[in-house]
Design a protein around this motif. Structure first.
Motif, PDB file in Angstrom:
ATOM      1  N   ASP A  21       1.018  -1.496   0.131  1.00 12.79           N
ATOM      2  CA  ASP A  21      -0.067  -0.151   0.012  1.00 12.79           C
ATOM      3  C   ASP A  21       0.866   1.343   0.000  1.00 12.79           C
ATOM      4  N   GLU A  25       1.058   3.855  -3.026  1.00 14.40           N
ATOM      5  CA  GLU A  25       0.832   5.339  -2.689  1.00 14.40           C
ATOM      6  C   GLU A  25       1.919   6.289  -3.171  1.00 14.40           C
ATOM      7  N   HIS A  26       3.442   5.886  -2.849  1.00 14.13           N
ATOM      8  CA  HIS A  26       4.338   6.755  -3.352  1.00 14.13           C
ATOM      9  C   HIS A  26       4.319   6.850  -4.760  1.00 14.13           C
ATOM     10  N   ARG A  28       1.618   6.438  -7.014  1.00 15.27           N
ATOM     11  CA  ARG A  28       0.495   7.271  -7.330  1.00 15.27           C
ATOM     12  C   ARG A  28       0.840   8.796  -7.053  1.00 15.27           C
ATOM     13  N   ASP A  29       1.423   9.068  -5.740  1.00 15.23           N
ATOM     14  CA  ASP A  29       1.402  10.381  -5.411  1.00 15.23           C
ATOM     15  C   ASP A  29       2.502  11.152  -6.046  1.00 15.23           C
TER      16      ASP A  29
END
Length: 183
Positions: A21, A25-26, A28-29
């Protein structure tokens, strides 16, 4: 319910899942590093599945009142088949659909990484490339599919745990009714 050692399988699985996760997230962000982070994302996802299957087999063995099944190895198809067999023996409502869905996904995963080596090393022991024919993995799609399977496995684990609790309560009530409680 289950021994502390058995529960550690789930704790480890949850740790691998959480690491996935965070990595996703990394990507995506920040919109970068996907070309390098794809390997740990897929490997950690695979490790989550492997440990989750092993934990589910332990839970199911407890529910069935049999010796805990402790499968060794990394073969996801073999592990899931063992888990599915126990699910069928436990006669869990609605499990047929889950068994088929997970099996289909696991077979696809197994094809790409049958020995849990392909996303750990760039080449096989014999020197051949570890991921022949795979040039690109769409992280978002992979993550969504794996997360959906993970949610189903988590729900199954909760269902089994509740069934274990209900069985233990019923057994305790029966012992008390027959005067065999060890109080």
């Amino acid at each position: 319910f289950l021994s502390g050692q058995s529960r550690k399988y789930d704790l480890y699985a949850q740790g691998y899942k959480r690491a996935v996760d965070i990595l996703v997230e990394h990507v995506r962000d920040f919109g970068r590093s996907q070309d390098t982070l794809v390997y740990p994302i897929v490997f950690l996802s695979r490790q989550y599945l492997e440990l989750k299957f092993k934990y589910l087999m332990m839970q199911l063995s407890t529910l069935l009142g049999t010796q805990p099944v402790r499968r060794r190895g990394h073969d996801l198809v073999r592990l899931w088949n063992g888990c599915a067999d126990l699910i069928c023996r436990a006669k869990l409502d609605g499990a047929d659909s889950l068994i088929g869905t997970v099996k289909s996904y696991i077979e696809e995963f197994h094809e790409a990484d049958p020995r849990s080596q392909s996303f750990r090393y760039p080449d096989e022991v014999d020197g051949n490339p570890s991921l022949p024919g795979i040039a690109y993995i769409e992280i978002k799609n992979f993550y969504e599919k794996t997360s959906a399977i993970g949610e189903q496995l988590e729900a199954l684990g909760s269902y089994i745990q509740a069934a274990i609790g209900a069985k233990q309560e019923l057994d305790a009530a029966m012992r008390m009714e027959h005067g065999t409680d060890d109080l």
